[in-house]
Design a protein around this motif. Structure first.
Motif, mmCIF file in Angstrom:
data_model
loop_
_atom_site.group_PDB
_atom_site.id
_atom_site.type_symbol
_atom_site.label_atom_id
_atom_site.label_comp_id
_atom_site.label_asym_id
_atom_site.label_seq_id
_atom_site.Cartn_x
_atom_site.Cartn_y
_atom_site.Cartn_z
ATOM 1 N N ASN A 128 0.869 -1.402 0.212
ATOM 2 C CA ASN A 128 0.053 0.029 0.275
ATOM 3 C C ASN A 128 0.756 1.185 -0.060
ATOM 4 O OD1 ASN A 128 -2.490 -1.582 -0.016
ATOM 5 N ND2 ASN A 128 -2.219 -1.791 2.408
ATOM 6 N N VAL A 129 2.139 1.293 -0.220
ATOM 7 C CA VAL A 129 3.061 2.285 -0.253
ATOM 8 C C VAL A 129 3.123 2.871 -1.619
ATOM 9 C CG1 VAL A 129 5.330 3.111 0.056
ATOM 10 C CG2 VAL A 129 4.445 1.358 1.599
ATOM 11 N N SER A 130 2.915 4.203 -1.725
ATOM 12 C CA SER A 130 3.005 5.037 -2.594
ATOM 13 C C SER A 130 4.264 4.834 -3.580
ATOM 14 C CB SER A 130 2.488 6.268 -2.626
ATOM 15 O OG SER A 130 2.750 7.128 -3.907
ATOM 16 N N PRO A 131 4.367 4.608 -5.065
ATOM 17 C CA PRO A 131 5.625 4.435 -5.616
ATOM 18 C C PRO A 131 6.337 5.939 -5.665
ATOM 19 C CG PRO A 131 4.108 3.474 -6.719
ATOM 20 C CD PRO A 131 3.391 4.095 -5.580
ATOM 21 N N ALA A 132 5.479 7.008 -5.658
ATOM 22 C CA ALA A 132 6.013 8.272 -5.598
ATOM 23 C C ALA A 132 6.665 8.621 -4.262
ATOM 24 C CB ALA A 132 4.944 9.204 -5.773
ATOM 25 N N LEU A 133 6.150 8.261 -3.422
ATOM 26 C CA LEU A 133 6.703 8.367 -2.034
ATOM 27 C C LEU A 133 7.977 7.586 -2.106
ATOM 28 C CD1 LEU A 133 3.577 8.279 0.429
ATOM 29 C CD2 LEU A 133 4.821 10.385 -0.394
ATOM 30 N N CYS A 134 7.937 6.392 -2.563
ATOM 31 C CA CYS A 134 9.009 5.571 -2.319
ATOM 32 C C CYS A 134 10.211 6.284 -3.165
ATOM 33 C CB CYS A 134 8.862 4.122 -2.995
ATOM 34 S SG CYS A 134 7.810 3.198 -1.804
ATOM 35 N N ALA A 135 9.855 6.576 -4.260
ATOM 36 C CA ALA A 135 10.796 7.242 -5.193
ATOM 37 C C ALA A 135 11.466 8.521 -4.596
ATOM 38 C CB ALA A 135 10.319 7.435 -6.783
ATOM 39 N N ALA A 136 10.426 9.388 -3.974
ATOM 40 C CA ALA A 136 11.244 10.583 -3.295
ATOM 41 C C ALA A 136 11.900 10.104 -1.955
ATOM 42 C CB ALA A 136 10.013 11.433 -2.747
ATOM 43 N N ALA A 137 11.508 9.133 -1.390
ATOM 44 C CA ALA A 137 12.623 8.980 -0.111
ATOM 45 C C ALA A 137 13.937 8.448 -0.753
ATOM 46 C CB ALA A 137 11.895 7.768 0.537
ATOM 47 N N ILE A 138 13.945 7.511 -1.669
ATOM 48 C CA ILE A 138 14.970 7.223 -2.386
ATOM 49 C C ILE A 138 16.090 8.088 -2.811
ATOM 50 C CG2 ILE A 138 15.888 5.660 -4.246
ATOM 51 C CD1 ILE A 138 13.566 3.844 -3.818
ATOM 52 N N GLY A 139 15.355 8.938 -3.784
ATOM 53 C CA GLY A 139 16.004 10.201 -4.214
ATOM 54 C C GLY A 139 16.628 10.995 -3.065
ATOM 55 N N GLN A 140 15.714 11.088 -1.815
ATOM 56 C CA GLN A 140 16.388 11.969 -0.709
ATOM 57 C C GLN A 140 17.435 11.481 -0.223
ATOM 58 O OE1 GLN A 140 13.361 12.617 2.367
ATOM 59 N NE2 GLN A 140 14.788 13.920 3.525
ATOM 60 N N VAL A 141 17.444 10.048 0.034
ATOM 61 C CA VAL A 141 18.440 9.449 0.708
ATOM 62 C C VAL A 141 19.674 9.312 -0.153
ATOM 63 C CG1 VAL A 141 19.364 7.084 1.659
ATOM 64 C CG2 VAL A 141 17.174 7.963 2.253
ATOM 65 N N ALA A 142 19.651 9.107 -1.661
ATOM 66 C CA ALA A 142 20.544 8.858 -2.347
ATOM 67 C C ALA A 142 21.371 10.415 -2.517
ATOM 68 C CB ALA A 142 20.091 8.851 -4.189
ATOM 69 N N ALA A 143 20.603 11.635 -2.481
ATOM 70 C CA ALA A 143 21.268 12.658 -2.594
ATOM 71 C C ALA A 143 22.034 13.060 -1.428
ATOM 72 C CB ALA A 143 20.010 13.923 -2.511
ATOM 73 N N GLU A 144 21.456 12.516 -0.138
ATOM 74 C CA GLU A 144 22.493 12.739 1.037
ATOM 75 C C GLU A 144 23.581 11.862 0.893
ATOM 76 O OE1 GLU A 144 21.746 11.872 5.843
ATOM 77 O OE2 GLU A 144 19.826 11.932 4.685
ATOM 78 N N ALA A 145 23.417 10.662 0.340
ATOM 79 C CA ALA A 145 24.630 9.458 0.398
ATOM 80 C C ALA A 145 25.759 10.158 -0.786
ATOM 81 C CB ALA A 145 24.169 8.232 -0.015
ATOM 82 N N ALA A 146 25.083 10.931 -1.609
ATOM 83 C CA ALA A 146 26.191 11.456 -2.710
ATOM 84 C C ALA A 146 27.444 12.109 -1.984
ATOM 85 C CB ALA A 146 25.715 12.372 -3.697
ATOM 86 N N ARG A 147 27.042 12.738 -0.726
ATOM 87 C CA ARG A 147 28.293 13.613 -0.212
ATOM 88 C C ARG A 147 29.252 12.726 0.544
ATOM 89 N NH1 ARG A 147 23.614 16.365 1.457
ATOM 90 N NH2 ARG A 147 23.643 15.565 3.566
ATOM 91 N N ILE A 148 28.823 11.085 0.794
ATOM 92 C CA ILE A 148 29.996 10.300 1.508
ATOM 93 C C ILE A 148 30.426 9.325 0.412
ATOM 94 C CG2 ILE A 148 29.888 8.440 3.340
ATOM 95 C CD1 ILE A 148 27.375 9.909 4.265
ATOM 96 N N ASP A 149 31.677 8.765 0.720
ATOM 97 C CA ASP A 149 32.457 8.011 -0.106
ATOM 98 C C ASP A 149 32.399 6.702 0.651
ATOM 99 O OD1 ASP A 149 34.345 6.352 -1.728
ATOM 100 O OD2 ASP A 149 36.073 7.757 -0.957
ATOM 101 N N PHE A 150 31.444 5.785 0.019
ATOM 102 C CA PHE A 150 31.193 4.552 0.557
ATOM 103 C C PHE A 150 32.490 3.687 0.637
ATOM 104 C CE2 PHE A 150 26.462 3.971 -0.645
ATOM 105 C CZ PHE A 150 26.080 4.882 0.119
#
Length: 1023
Positions: A128-150
């Motif tokens: 029942n999770v909205s795909p848009a919300l999932c994509a937004a969450a993923i994008g937000q975390v990805a943007a935050e992770a871009a600042r870190i060297d895994f």
């Protein structure tokens, strides 16, 4: 919206891929460094272990397995994560794992990354999770992770550690590889192939050492080795240890190592260490090889004819006959590797002994030498070494002695140094020869001494008795010495020696000690009997004086006053007199035995009449009666008078009466002995007269025989043989002349003593006949070869000497009355005739045996026919006894004796001297023995005198006491011998008369047996 695909942003994916690549590099480095380190480590352990000891197979296998196991471990870890594990590039599972790794570094971001990875996974995203919300969450975390060297989330520390560890191992391993490449390469090979036979490399290299060493049981031993010059390490000390025993250390001197190990008795391992080298040696203690047997195979000199001889060498010396060759053979307790023999030569002239060494041939546990001549060597030394290199406990050393072939030893056994026999007797001389290598032959040689009486030259003869053989070391035999058969005249002195030869070339025969044999004529023998009886008569006279003194001493004691007679001093004197009386009895018994022995000797001489011997037999009988009855009674009475004080006077009176009776008997014996001795002296004078008559008759006969060849010749013209014979007759005549003068004086003295008419007449006739002048004239006739006159004169004088002898032999025919308890004169004389007959028959048998053994030609006087004539003469003597009225033995009982003598005489007349003849002669002796021995029973009034005859013959119980020796020295009588076989040469079988004991013959007359029973009973009672 729900159908829209939601995925992770590309940039985020790139960041995860960068982390994944870094993780792969780290895990690959760890796997590589770990695997390489494991291999290097296990190989290093192998290297280190090999430096400490010879790494065993199982440990080497462990090291190799350890390295391989670690290698597999790291490879498996890498494969599990990167080849077949869950951490794969791409895919949600891989991103989730990477996000989990980032979470450990960046926790908040990591949690959110795990959340968006879950949202990107349609299978795990909530419905029942909205795909848009999932994509937004993923994008937000990805943007935050871009600042870190895994990549910072993957730490390289582990790979660095493994790298450093590997670098360290490689650095350490590089050191031996650089400085000890051989050892490193050796360890690598042993690590790669743990089950291979690659030898361990050591920095210390020792010389070859055995894996097994056999040492002497219980003896200290040494093990030597050296450090090779090519060794990297040259230690200064080395050590060893036998099983659990203490460690022994020894210095290394100039690269040489010497271990001294105490003696061991059990198998075990000896561990040697020097530096990094370790050696294990199996030590097996065994006993040293011992010599079990040593023999010498000897080839004796060829002249001996011996086969090879094997002699065992046990002691410390070995003797070898000169000229022999020998080879030695020995056996030891173990197979041998080497053996040698060392011979030491004898030192001579001050020089040192020389040594000669020779190798010995070996076959397993045996050794033998070559054939050797050992002359000149004094010692032999044998050494040997077994297959283990062990020497003998001690060398076998024995002295070498070269012995000479000793000459044989020969002796005449059982014969006295000097012995006298009559001309008719036979002396059996046992011979025994011994030689170390064989007696060739044995014999006798004798020399008849020259006689000054008739100038007869010395004569030497040799006879072979028995042949030996090369291997006959002991040779026995006997030689019958018969003067009659060997043509040795009476009154000769013979020096006899036994001789023996061996096989040694050119060696003279060995000789025994000389035996002097005096061949007595009847006259000389009679003189010996006379001298012996004169001595015994003197002893009887001395005993009579002692008995007289004993009686006088007893009378003095009896004449004492009663109180003094009863004193203890008188009792003591009486006791001493009793002892003296007993001693007198023993002395008289000895004299009687000496008389019996002398009479036995006299029986050998046929020239002595039975009447003379009968008189002396009665004297001996009387002596024994006094010694064994009257003297003991007197001694008992004296002893009783000394012990009993109350009746001493009466007992002493009785003893004195008995002593007086003994003295009277001894005086009577002395007179009878003097009379018998006079008769013997007279008989001897007659014998000597007849001997001179015989010498004169021989001169007459000899001249008659040479008269045709020497008539008219002067002594210088005669042949040497005849001239020598004439010279001997002249010398003999001179001897007869001297003997006749001596006889004339003796006859005169005998007449003065006895006043017998016939002796006075003969003495007067000899004086009127001017014997000395006439015999001197006869000697001159002989020396001048005046044959006819010499024959006439010699014959005349032979007759006159015989007439004088006949005159002297005439005697009174009256006979002394027989005393109580004595045998009749007829019985005694008859028994003496049987004894004399038996002696003559035994002597004739001995001559027959000796003649049968001779291989020399017979002479007329010593031939079987001559012995046959003698045998027939004995037969005629028996016939005379058969015809003699009143002879105690009936003619029928003498008939077997006569028949046996007749048979023997017939065989001898045919020149048969074998067993048949000797058997017939033995039969005659057997019957005579029986007739003299008598039947069972005994006792009677006539037995004592006959018992004397039995003792004289050495028969029955008296035989062992009287003896059978000649008084001139030696033994001249032998016991009767049984000889089987037919008289005519047939096979052996039953004979009519063969017993010597008498109990098997049933035809002996009762009257003769009764007479003999008393004869034997008396002597048994006397014993």
């Amino acid at each position: 919206m729900s159908n829209e695909t939601i995925s992770l942003p590309h940039e985020l994916r790139r960041q995860f891929q960068a982390l994944e690549r870094r993780l792969w590099r780290i895990d690959a480095a760890v796997a590589i460094c770990g695997a390489a380190g494991a291999l290097v480590l296990s190989c290093a352990l192998e290297f280190i272990s090999d430096r400490l000891w010879d790494t065993p197979f199982w440990l080497r296998a462990f090291f190799s397995a350890l390295g391989l196991g670690l290698l597999l471990y790291f490879l498996y870890g890498y494969g599990r994560r990167w080849i077949w594990g869950i951490q794969r590039i791409g895919g949600i599972r891989g991103f989730e794992a990477l996000a989990g790794l980032v979470q450990k570094r960046y926790r908040r971001l990591g949690d959110r990354l795990l959340g968006i990875v879950e949202l990107a996974d349609e299978g795990r995203r909530p419905p029942n999770v909205s795909p848009a919300l999932c994509a937004a969450a993923i994008g937000q975390v990805a943007a935050e992770a871009a600042r870190i060297d895994f990549r910072e989330a993957a730490s390289p520390k582990k790979s660095y550690r493994y790298a450093r560890f590997l670098a360290l191992l490689l650095a350490v391993a590089a050191i031996p590889c650089v400085f000890a490449p051989e050892a490193s390469l050796n360890a690598l090979k042993r690590w790669i192939w743990p089950g291979s036979r690659v030898a361990r490399y050591t920095f210390v290299s020792l010389g070859d050492l055995p894996a097994r060493k056999v040492v002497a049981h219980g003896e200290p031993f040494e093990i030597a080795c050296s450090v090779s010059s090519s060794s990297v390490w040259h230690p200064s000390w080395a050590s060893c240890r036998f099983e659990d025993q203490p460690i022994l250390e020894t210095p290394v001197v100039a690269g040489n190592i010497l271990f001294r190990i105490p003696g061991q008795t059990q198998n075990g391992f000896l561990t040697l260490r020097a530096g990094d080298v370790t050696k294990r040696i199996l030590i097996e203690p065994v006993y040293r090889p011992e010599l079990k047997q040593l023999v010498a195979h000897i080839d004796l000199p060829g002249y001996l004819g011996y086969p090879p001889v094997t002699e065992k060498i046990d002691g410390g010396s070995f003797a070898l006959l000169r000229g022999s060759r020998v080879f030695f053979e020995g056996k030891t307790s173990r197979s041998l590797e080497d053996a040698e023999m060392e011979l030491t030569s004898e030192a001579s002239g001050g020089s040192k002994p020389a040594l000669q060494t020779a190798r010995l041939d070996i076959e397993k546990n045996s050794f033998h030498s070559a054939s050797l001549a050992l002359e000149g060597f004094s010692q032999c030394l044998l050494r040997w070494k077994d297959i283990f290199g062990l020497d003998a406990p001690a060398p076998a050393v024995f002295k070498l002695q070269t012995k000479e072939d000793a000459p044989p030893e020969i002796e005449c056994t059982g014969v006295a140094e000097a012995i006298a026999i009559l001309e008719e007797e036979v002396l059996n001389i046992p011979l025994s020869a011994q030689d170390d290598y064989g007696v060739r032959e044995m014999g006798v040689t004798w020399e008849v001494a020259a006689r000054a009486s008739d100038k007869s030259p010395a004569r030497t003869e040799t006879r072979t008795v028995r042949q030996g053989g090369p291997q006959v070391r002991t040779l026995k035999g006997s030689f019958d010495f018969s003067p009659l058969l060997l043509h040795i005249p009476a009154d000769s002195t013979v020096t006899l020696r036994a001789v023996a030869t061996d096989y040694f070339p050119g060696r003279a025969p060995s000789e025994s000690a000389p035996c002097q044999i005096y061949v007595l004529g009847k006259e000389a023998h009679a003189r010996l009997i006379e001298e012996q009886l004169e001595k015994l008569a003197g002893e009887l006279e001395e005993l009579t004086r002692k008995q007289e003194a004993l009686l006088e001493s007893g009378k003095q004691i009896r004449e004492q006053k009663p109180e003094k007679l009863a004193a203890e001093e008188s009792a003591q004197k009486l006791g001493e007199q009793a002892s003296d009386q007993t001693e007198n009895g023993e002395q008289l018994t000895g004299i009687a035995q000496e008389v019996a022995s002398t009479l036995r000797e006299a029986l050998r001489n046929p020239a002595l009449s039975e009447k003379l011997l009968h008189d002396w037999a009665k004297q001996a009988e009387a002596m024994r009666g006094i010694a064994q009855k009257e003297m003991p009674e007197a001694a008992h009475s004296l002893d009783s008078s000394g012990r009993e004080q109350a009746g001493r006077a009466a007992d002493l009176t009785k003893a004195l009466a008995e002593e007086q009776k003994i003295l009277d008997s001894l005086r009577g014996l002395q007179k009878s002995s003097d009379k018998a001795l006079d008769g013997l002296t007279a008989a001897n004078i007659a014998l000597r007269l007849r001997k001179i008559a015989g010498a004169e008759r021989q001169i007459s006969t000899t001249f008659q025989s040479i008269l045709p060849d020497t008539v008219g010749m002067r002594p210088g013209e005669m042949p040497s043989e005849k001239r020598q014979l004439v010279e001997q007759m002249q010398a003999g005549e001179e001897t007869s002349r001297a003997e006749s003068n001596e006889l004339q004086d003796e006859i005169a003295r005998f007449f003065d003593r006895t006043r017998l008419t016939r002796y006075g007449e003969v003495s007067r006739d000899m004086g009127e006949g001017k014997i000395d002048e006439n015999l001197e004239r006869l000697a001159q006739l002989v020396s001048q070869n005046t044959s006819v006159a010499a024959i006439e004169s010699a014959g005349e004088w032979a007759g006159r000497f015989n007439q004088w002898a006949d005159r002297l032999e005439q005697s009174d025919e009256s006979k002394t009355a027989s005393g109580a308890g004595a045998a009749s004169e007829e019985q005694l004389e008859a028994m003496l005739e049987l004894v004399r007959l038996r002696q003559q028959q035994a002597s004739l048998r001995d001559q027959t045996v000796a003649l049968d053994r001779q291989d020399q030609p017979h002479s007329d006087t010593a031939s079987p026919r001559a012995l046959g004539t003698t045998q027939h003469g004995l037969e005629e003597a028996v016939q005379k006894l058969q015809a003699q009225p009143g002879f105690p033995v009936p003619a029928s009982q003498l008939e077997p004796v006569r028949q046996a003598m007749s048979d023997a005489g017939g065989l001898l007349s045919k020149s048969i001297t074998g067993d048949a003849t000797v058997g017939a002669e033995t039969d005659a002796i057997n019957v005579l023995d029986y007739l003299m021995d008598g039947g069972p029973g005994g006792g009677g009034s006539d037995g004592a005198s006959l018992a004397m005859l039995r003792e004289m013959m050495g028969m029955g119980a008296a035989a062992g006491k009287a003896g059978t020796g000649s008084m001139a020295g030696g033994t001249t009588e032998r016991p009767n011998e049984r000889v089987e076989g037919s008289r005519v040469g047939a096979a052996s079988g039953p004979r009519a008369v063969t017993t010597t004991g008498g109990k098997e013959i049933q035809t002996v007359p009762v009257e003769f047996r009764d007479a003999l029973e008393s004869y034997y009973g008396a002597i048994e009672n006397a014993r």
